[in-house]
Motif scaffolding. Structure first.
Motif, PDB file in Angstrom:
ATOM      1  N   VAL A 236       0.807  -1.229   0.000  1.00 22.85           N
ATOM      2  CA  VAL A 236       0.000   0.000   0.000  1.00 22.85           C
ATOM      3  C   VAL A 236       0.835   1.272   0.000  1.00 22.85           C
ATOM      4  N   PHE A 237       2.125   1.185   0.358  1.00 17.63           N
ATOM      5  CA  PHE A 237       2.921   2.411   0.433  1.00 17.63           C
ATOM      6  C   PHE A 237       4.401   2.057   0.517  1.00 17.63           C
ATOM      7  N   ILE A 238       5.245   2.940  -0.030  1.00 16.29           N
ATOM      8  CA  ILE A 238       6.697   2.784   0.070  1.00 16.29           C
ATOM      9  C   ILE A 238       7.298   4.092   0.588  1.00 16.29           C
ATOM     10  N   ASN A 239       8.048   3.986   1.655  1.00 19.88           N
ATOM     11  CA  ASN A 239       8.861   5.085   2.174  1.00 19.88           C
ATOM     12  C   ASN A 239      10.297   4.843   1.711  1.00 19.88           C
ATOM     13  N   HIS A 240      10.874   5.802   1.035  1.00 13.12           N
ATOM     14  CA  HIS A 240      12.194   5.605   0.433  1.00 13.12           C
ATOM     15  C   HIS A 240      13.096   6.783   0.780  1.00 13.12           C
ATOM     16  N   VAL A 241      14.322   6.471   1.203  1.00  6.06           N
ATOM     17  CA  VAL A 241      15.358   7.489   1.395  1.00  6.06           C
ATOM     18  C   VAL A 241      16.591   7.015   0.654  1.00  6.06           C
ATOM     19  N   GLY A 242      17.078   7.797  -0.296  1.00  3.64           N
ATOM     20  CA  GLY A 242      18.211   7.372  -1.094  1.00  3.64           C
ATOM     21  C   GLY A 242      19.301   8.420  -1.193  1.00  3.64           C
ATOM     22  N   ARG A 243      20.478   7.940  -1.471  1.00  6.96           N
ATOM     23  CA  ARG A 243      21.617   8.803  -1.757  1.00  6.96           C
ATOM     24  C   ARG A 243      21.651   9.066  -3.257  1.00  6.96           C
ATOM     25  N   HIS A 244      22.211  10.201  -3.646  1.00  3.59           N
ATOM     26  CA  HIS A 244      22.408  10.459  -5.071  1.00  3.59           C
ATOM     27  C   HIS A 244      23.230   9.346  -5.702  1.00  3.59           C
ATOM     28  N   GLY A 245      23.146   9.243  -7.007  1.00  5.81           N
ATOM     29  CA  GLY A 245      23.872   8.195  -7.714  1.00  5.81           C
ATOM     30  C   GLY A 245      25.331   8.543  -7.960  1.00  5.81           C
ATOM     31  N   SER A 246      26.007   7.679  -8.699  1.00  2.00           N
ATOM     32  CA  SER A 246      27.422   7.871  -9.004  1.00  2.00           C
ATOM     33  C   SER A 246      27.652   9.243  -9.636  1.00  2.00           C
ATOM     34  N   ARG A 247      28.782   9.829  -9.292  1.00  2.00           N
ATOM     35  CA  ARG A 247      29.041  11.212  -9.671  1.00  2.00           C
ATOM     36  C   ARG A 247      30.512  11.406  -9.996  1.00  2.00           C
ATOM     37  N   TYR A 248      30.795  12.569 -10.553  1.00  2.00           N
ATOM     38  CA  TYR A 248      32.182  12.988 -10.676  1.00  2.00           C
ATOM     39  C   TYR A 248      32.697  13.334  -9.275  1.00  2.00           C
ATOM     40  N   PRO A 249      34.028  13.410  -9.085  1.00  2.00           N
ATOM     41  CA  PRO A 249      34.534  13.718  -7.738  1.00  2.00           C
ATOM     42  C   PRO A 249      33.836  14.929  -7.140  1.00  2.00           C
ATOM     43  N   ALA A 250      33.544  14.856  -5.831  1.00  2.26           N
ATOM     44  CA  ALA A 250      32.737  15.880  -5.174  1.00  2.26           C
ATOM     45  C   ALA A 250      33.335  17.279  -5.313  1.00  2.26           C
TER      46      ALA A 250
ATOM     47  N   ASP B 262       0.147   9.214   7.804  1.00  5.72           N
ATOM     48  CA  ASP B 262      -0.791  10.027   7.019  1.00  5.72           C
ATOM     49  C   ASP B 262      -1.412   9.228   5.877  1.00  5.72           C
ATOM     50  N   VAL B 263      -0.596   8.401   5.220  1.00  2.00           N
ATOM     51  CA  VAL B 263      -1.128   7.583   4.123  1.00  2.00           C
ATOM     52  C   VAL B 263      -2.055   6.505   4.669  1.00  2.00           C
ATOM     53  N   LEU B 264      -1.625   5.813   5.715  1.00  2.00           N
ATOM     54  CA  LEU B 264      -2.409   4.705   6.260  1.00  2.00           C
ATOM     55  C   LEU B 264      -3.720   5.171   6.885  1.00  2.00           C
ATOM     56  N   GLN B 265      -3.733   6.423   7.360  1.00  2.00           N
ATOM     57  CA  GLN B 265      -4.950   6.975   7.956  1.00  2.00           C
ATOM     58  C   GLN B 265      -5.798   7.748   6.952  1.00  2.00           C
ATOM     59  N   GLY B 266      -5.347   7.784   5.688  1.00  2.00           N
ATOM     60  CA  GLY B 266      -6.120   8.446   4.650  1.00  2.00           C
ATOM     61  C   GLY B 266      -5.986   9.953   4.608  1.00  2.00           C
ATOM     62  N   LYS B 267      -5.037  10.517   5.347  1.00  2.00           N
ATOM     63  CA  LYS B 267      -4.839  11.968   5.335  1.00  2.00           C
ATOM     64  C   LYS B 267      -4.077  12.421   4.087  1.00  2.00           C
ATOM     65  N   THR B 268      -3.256  11.529   3.538  1.00  2.00           N
ATOM     66  CA  THR B 268      -2.494  11.795   2.318  1.00  2.00           C
ATOM     67  C   THR B 268      -2.750  10.658   1.347  1.00  2.00           C
ATOM     68  N   VAL B 269      -2.942  11.008   0.084  1.00  2.00           N
ATOM     69  CA  VAL B 269      -3.106   9.988  -0.954  1.00  2.00           C
ATOM     70  C   VAL B 269      -1.786   9.887  -1.716  1.00  2.00           C
ATOM     71  N   ALA B 270      -1.081   8.795  -1.508  1.00  2.00           N
ATOM     72  CA  ALA B 270       0.207   8.583  -2.178  1.00  2.00           C
ATOM     73  C   ALA B 270       0.567   7.114  -2.117  1.00  2.00           C
ATOM     74  N   SER B 271       1.217   6.641  -3.169  1.00  2.00           N
ATOM     75  CA  SER B 271       1.684   5.255  -3.165  1.00  2.00           C
ATOM     76  C   SER B 271       3.133   5.162  -2.708  1.00  2.00           C
ATOM     77  N   ALA B 272       3.856   6.299  -2.779  1.00  2.19           N
ATOM     78  CA  ALA B 272       5.257   6.296  -2.361  1.00  2.19           C
ATOM     79  C   ALA B 272       5.701   7.712  -2.043  1.00  2.19           C
ATOM     80  N   LYS B 273       6.635   7.815  -1.115  1.00  3.70           N
ATOM     81  CA  LYS B 273       7.338   9.072  -0.880  1.00  3.70           C
ATOM     82  C   LYS B 273       8.820   8.786  -1.037  1.00  3.70           C
ATOM     83  N   LEU B 274       9.431   9.454  -1.995  1.00  2.00           N
ATOM     84  CA  LEU B 274      10.834   9.236  -2.332  1.00  2.00           C
ATOM     85  C   LEU B 274      11.639  10.456  -1.903  1.00  2.00           C
TER      86      LEU B 274
END
Length: 411
Positions: free
Chosen positions: A49-63, A302-314
């Motif tokens: 019913v929902f995905i909570n996602h926290v990610g790092r940026h992808g491969s990059r040139y030297p910082a 919020d999603v599970l209680q119906g306060k927010t309509v979303a399938s994922a937060k990325l």
């Protein structure tokens, strides 16, 4: 006889530990995201019913250009001083490949980073297609261009695959309390300059950095500035370790023995551990993630209680976003407290948990009974967030209570 057995056992353990580290491991958190092909399996009785996602940026040139140009200037000086070795000329050519490939795009996402985030999003859709049909996805990123670029690579992949999907993408400094809290927290800034941190790191670096690889390229007669020699040695390591995530092939064994590479990696790893994870020196780095963890809990509620309509937060941030979060959540392999700092490299390894595009996903399922279950994934592999749990699937009620208990009371 017993002593011989114990000695033999310790020898086997030591050899196994040494064999576990290789040149691929030595790329540290500069490693490209690992290949992932497995399809997620879950019981038919559960509905995602929902995905909570926290990610790092992808491969990059030297910082930044700092380390690359630091070692390049030293190699140029070695040429002028006529101390440079044949191996040093090879390394200079490798450094110039980095400079040319980067083309002044220091820190920007490269094409490998785009592919990493497209792949993560496409597998998310493949594993949970019903979740994304005629759905809404929320996505936020830090103000860093490489994070914004990562967000658009992922959401673009979902838009191409999911029928009827709508997306809301947002970025900017207003998300810094969640995604770049390390820039805002005054107590954390104080910790970074405190002698407790600087002296601990410097002692560890002095005990582990080896300058032999540096001398093999600059030459034994090169006039080293011993106040800056550790930075120069780390610059040689950093350039080699970071080339794969730019798509540039490099044979690290030409410049470092595996033991030298491990020692240099351990210093890089230890610095990240002290700065961005929980340690006996300070819990402040982990506490940086408190607002983010609260947001994860609230968005699910919020999603599970119906306060927010979303399938994922990325969410798209940095290694400095994910390391504190996973330490605060006490994720296995990402939370390690010790007063024996020489054991950190065996228990907290940046290359295992925090490669480019590293991510934590919490997938929420409902059962016919109405109970909500959660399964956690680190870099798309299931993990257990509740100590002693026999199953990857835990009730949200139980996990939610556990996560709240981890939040610091005085923040």
């Amino acid at each position: 006889m017993k002593r011989i057995f114990v000695w033999a056992l310790l020898t086997v353990v030591a050899v196994a530990s040494a064999q576990a580290f290789d040149y691929k491991s030595g790329r540290a958190s500069l490693s490209p995201y690992p290949e992932r092909n497995a399809t997620v399996q879950y019981p038919d009785s559960l509905t995602p019913v929902f995905i909570n996602h926290v990610g790092r940026h992808g491969s990059r040139y030297p910082a930044s250009s700092h380390f690359t140009m630091l070692i390049h200037r030293a190699l140029e000086r070695a040429e002028r001083e006529k101390t440079i070795t044949p191996l040093g000329r090879q390394f200079k050519a490798d450094v110039e490949r980095v400079i040319s490939a980067t083309a002044n795009r220091w820190g920007e996402l490269d094409s490998i980073g785009e592919r990493e985030h497209r792949g993560i999003a496409e597998r998310m859709y493949t594993n949970f297609p019903q979740l994304f049909v005629d759905s809404h996805v929320l996505a936020i990123s830090s103000s860093s261009p490489r994070c914004v670029h990562s967000m658009y690579a992922a959401t673009g992949a979902l838009a191409r695959r999911a029928k009827g999907i709508s997306l809301t993408t947002s970025s900017g400094p207003e998300f810094s309390p969640l995604m770049r809290n390390f820039d805002l927290d005054s107590l954390y800034k104080q910790y970074r300059t405190d002698t407790a941190y600087t002296s601990t790191y410097n002692r560890f670096a002095a005990a582990n950095i080896t300058i032999d690889p540096l001398l093999r390229i600059l030459g034994e007669r090169f006039p080293l500035d011993y106040d800056k020699v550790y930075d120069l040695a780390l610059a040689e390591y950093y350039v080699v370790a970071g080339m794969d995530c730019m798509g540039l092939k490099i044979d690290a064994s030409k410049y470092f023995t595996v033991e030298e590479y491990r020692r240099m990696w351990s210093v890089f790893n230890f610095r990240q551990y002290l700065l961005y994870s929980a340690s006996t020196l300070s819990q402040r780095p982990a506490r940086l993630a408190a607002p983010l963890l609260e947001d994860i809990i609230k968005s699910a509620d919020d999603v599970l209680q119906g306060k927010t309509v979303a399938s994922a937060k990325l969410r798209f941030g940095h290694a400095e976003t994910l390391m504190p979060l996973l330490a605060l959540m006490q994720v296995p392999g990402c939370y390690y407290l010790t007063n024996y700092y020489d054991t950190v490299a065996d228990n907290w390894r940046d290359y295992e948990s925090f490669p480019m595009a590293a991510n934590l996903q919490l997938v929420y399922f409902t059962a016919p009974s109405g109970t909500v279950y959660v399964r956690a994934y680190l870099n798309e592999k299931p993990i257990k967030l509740l100590r002693g749990s026999k199953s990857d699937f835990v009730s949200w009620k139980q996990l939610r209570l556990h996560l709240y208990e981890l939040l610091p009371l005085d923040d």
